[in-house]
Design a protein around this motif. Structure first.
Motif, PDB file in Angstrom:
ATOM      1  N   SER A   1       0.901  -1.324  -0.076  1.00  0.00           N
ATOM      2  CA  SER A   1      -0.055   0.080  -0.063  1.00  0.00           C
ATOM      3  C   SER A   1       1.029   1.390   0.074  1.00  0.00           C
ATOM      4  O   SER A   1       0.528   2.467  -0.342  1.00  0.00           O
ATOM      5  CB  SER A   1      -0.851   0.096   1.401  1.00  0.00           C
ATOM      6  N   MET A   2       2.089   1.122   0.634  1.00  0.00           N
ATOM      7  CA  MET A   2       2.961   2.408   0.497  1.00  0.00           C
ATOM      8  C   MET A   2       3.308   2.753  -0.899  1.00  0.00           C
ATOM      9  O   MET A   2       3.579   3.783  -1.033  1.00  0.00           O
ATOM     10  CB  MET A   2       4.290   2.207   1.288  1.00  0.00           C
ATOM     11  N   LEU A   3       3.370   1.778  -1.678  1.00  0.00           N
ATOM     12  CA  LEU A   3       3.982   2.106  -3.042  1.00  0.00           C
ATOM     13  C   LEU A   3       3.045   3.259  -3.877  1.00  0.00           C
ATOM     14  O   LEU A   3       3.325   3.642  -4.895  1.00  0.00           O
ATOM     15  CB  LEU A   3       3.928   0.706  -4.098  1.00  0.00           C
ATOM     16  N   THR A   4       1.682   3.431  -3.345  1.00  0.00           N
ATOM     17  CA  THR A   4       0.909   4.308  -4.049  1.00  0.00           C
ATOM     18  C   THR A   4       1.482   5.719  -4.089  1.00  0.00           C
ATOM     19  O   THR A   4       1.037   6.565  -4.782  1.00  0.00           O
ATOM     20  CB  THR A   4      -0.418   4.177  -3.683  1.00  0.00           C
ATOM     21  N   MET A   5       2.376   5.859  -2.918  1.00  0.00           N
ATOM     22  CA  MET A   5       2.528   7.199  -2.942  1.00  0.00           C
ATOM     23  C   MET A   5       3.689   7.624  -4.200  1.00  0.00           C
ATOM     24  O   MET A   5       4.051   8.888  -4.160  1.00  0.00           O
ATOM     25  CB  MET A   5       3.434   7.529  -1.471  1.00  0.00           C
ATOM     26  N   LEU A   6       4.023   6.712  -4.733  1.00  0.00           N
ATOM     27  CA  LEU A   6       4.925   7.111  -6.052  1.00  0.00           C
ATOM     28  C   LEU A   6       4.165   8.028  -6.882  1.00  0.00           C
ATOM     29  O   LEU A   6       4.820   8.764  -7.720  1.00  0.00           O
ATOM     30  CB  LEU A   6       5.065   5.862  -6.975  1.00  0.00           C
ATOM     31  N   SER A   7       2.728   8.020  -7.096  1.00  0.00           N
ATOM     32  CA  SER A   7       1.996   8.941  -7.333  1.00  0.00           C
ATOM     33  C   SER A   7       2.367  10.361  -7.190  1.00  0.00           C
ATOM     34  O   SER A   7       2.190  11.395  -8.450  1.00  0.00           O
ATOM     35  CB  SER A   7       0.580   8.895  -7.382  1.00  0.00           C
TER      36      SER A   7
END
Length: 433
Positions: A368-374
């Motif tokens: 879920s942390m990877l969505t912050m790549l946006s």
């Protein structure tokens, strides 16, 4: 409070996690008939973790800042801490961007890998998205990055931000609310801190319980992911993973050298931090390393317990070195996949955007942390949603190093911010002759 029976401790073993990963990979690639059994386990595990992220983020940051401001030397400590935080985050994002620019993990991929990645991106994108990895990617019309960031920063309704999972808005509210807690009278502040501490402890306990389900969740997530993309993407990401691990090892060596220079000792820090480092690598969970890190900084290094109890949790939650470095390198990978020209302006957007995105991961972990790549890909006009699945595939390999960077950097920051301990430790800081 309910306790996990001791006979279930084997579920947290590294061997159990490794076995769960192997089973998930096998089901996803070779035996998808069991997918309907294991995939719901992975989704359940991810949903429960996601449920805990924002409450932990809100309470941990507000509580840490509120207590920090109540200390007598809070202004000096806060200023020094802020400068060290910014320097570490900027250094991590710069190192990640430079590693991506030097080793170019997204460039010079073979034709089969490009076709596989292109097909994956097309399958996970909108129907009208045309993907051609052999021609430069054209970004949408340029917009004001500062204006877009400010509009997305302040929540009009904090409860709406919490319910919709707007992490950046919750982060801004938590910071502001933490300063307010530190500014009100002591009695009211104590009541708020006590309530927030209870909420934080409760959700942290849920996360700790979920670690016993981690082998099953990992198995389901890997099986579900690999069944959709196949093994070709793993082959394509083989060039990316070693570069990421090399970047984290380089960061570890740089931080360790600076910490040893500060303490005037080259052996003791490694021995003292061996346990929290092992836990962080074995569990890939930051909070699981917290008790060991607190104990090491107080008993091994000799720092004041109250200061350590305040700074270590605050650093764990705010100075997100691991995600910051990883986001910079991952964004460079996406830039190279889409053949975007790497100008100085693009490079600075990657560095600063990764710094913001890494900070916004406070309280979150895992997939879920990877969505912050946006936050990084958005200003560059890169369709992150299309390639996010590639990072999900390799995340179980990279997550332990990302967590280790957070834990190790947090302990090092304490040595840089606080004065050297006055009382002797079990192992002397300075070698005697």
């Amino acid at each position: 409070m309910p306790k996990i029976p001791l006979n279930l401790q084997w579920l947290r073993s590294s061997w159990t996690v490794f076995f769960g990963a192997l089973v998930g990979i096998y089901i996803g690639l070779y035996d998808t008939q069991y997918l309907s059994i294991v995939a719901p386990l992975g989704q359940f595990y991810l949903d429960v973790l996601t449920m805990c992220i924002l409450p932990i983020l809100l309470t941990a940051i507000s509580l840490s800042i509120g207590r920090l401001l109540k200390q007598a030397n809070s202004q000096w400590l806060l200023l020094r801490l802020s400068l060290v935080f910014f320097a570490c985050l900027l250094g991590a994002s710069t190192l990640g961007a430079l590693a991506g620019a030097i080793f170019t993990p997204g460039s010079q991929l073979d034709t089969e890998s490009l076709k596989a990645i292109g097909q994956i991106i097309q399958d996970f994108s909108n129907a009208d998205l045309v993907v051609d990895l052999h021609t430069p990617y054209e970004a949408p019309p340029e917009q004001s990055m500062l204006q877009a960031f400010l509009f997305s920063l302040v929540p009009a309704n904090i409860f709406s931000a919490l319910s919709h999972g707007y992490t950046v808005k919750v982060l801004f509210f938590a910071l502001l609310f933490g300063f307010a807690i530190g500014a009100i009278r002591q009695q009211a502040s104590d009541h708020l801190c006590l309530s927030f501490e209870g909420i934080y402890a409760a959700f942290t306990k849920i996360v700790q319980w979920m670690m016993y389900l981690f082998p099953f969740g990992l198995c389901g997530l890997l099986a579900s992911t690999l069944s959709k993309i196949g093994g070709e993407a793993l082959v394509a990401m083989i060039k990316f993973v070693p570069v990421v691990i090399l970047a984290f090892i380089s960061w570890f060596l740089i931080v360790y050298a600076l910490m040893c220079w500060r303490l005037k000792h080259w052996v003791m820090p490694f021995t003292a931090l061996k346990e929290p480092m092992t836990i962080s690598l074995g569990t890939a969970n930051t909070m699981a390393s917290l008790p060991s890190a607190l104990k090491s900084m107080h008993e091994q290094f000799g720092y004041d317990k109250q200061s350590v109890d305040l700074l270590i949790p605050l650093t764990f939650n705010l100075c997100r070195i691991g995600p910051t470095l990883y986001f910079a390198l991952a964004t460079m990978f996406v830039i190279q996949i889409y053949n975007v020209d790497l100008t100085f302006g693009v490079f600075m957007v990657v560095v600063l955007g990764s710094l913001l995105a890494g900070t916004a991961t406070a309280g979150s972990s895992g997939v879920s942390m990877l969505t912050m790549l946006s936050l990084v890909s958005g200003p560059l006009g890169l369709p992150l949603d299309a390639v996010l699945i590639l990072f999900v595939v390799v995340d179980p390999i990279i997550a332990p190093f990302r967590v280790m960077a957070i834990v190790h950097s947090a302990c090092a920051i304490v040595t840089w911010v606080l004065p050297k301990p006055a009382h002797p430790m079990q192992t002397p800081l300075v070698s005697t002759h």
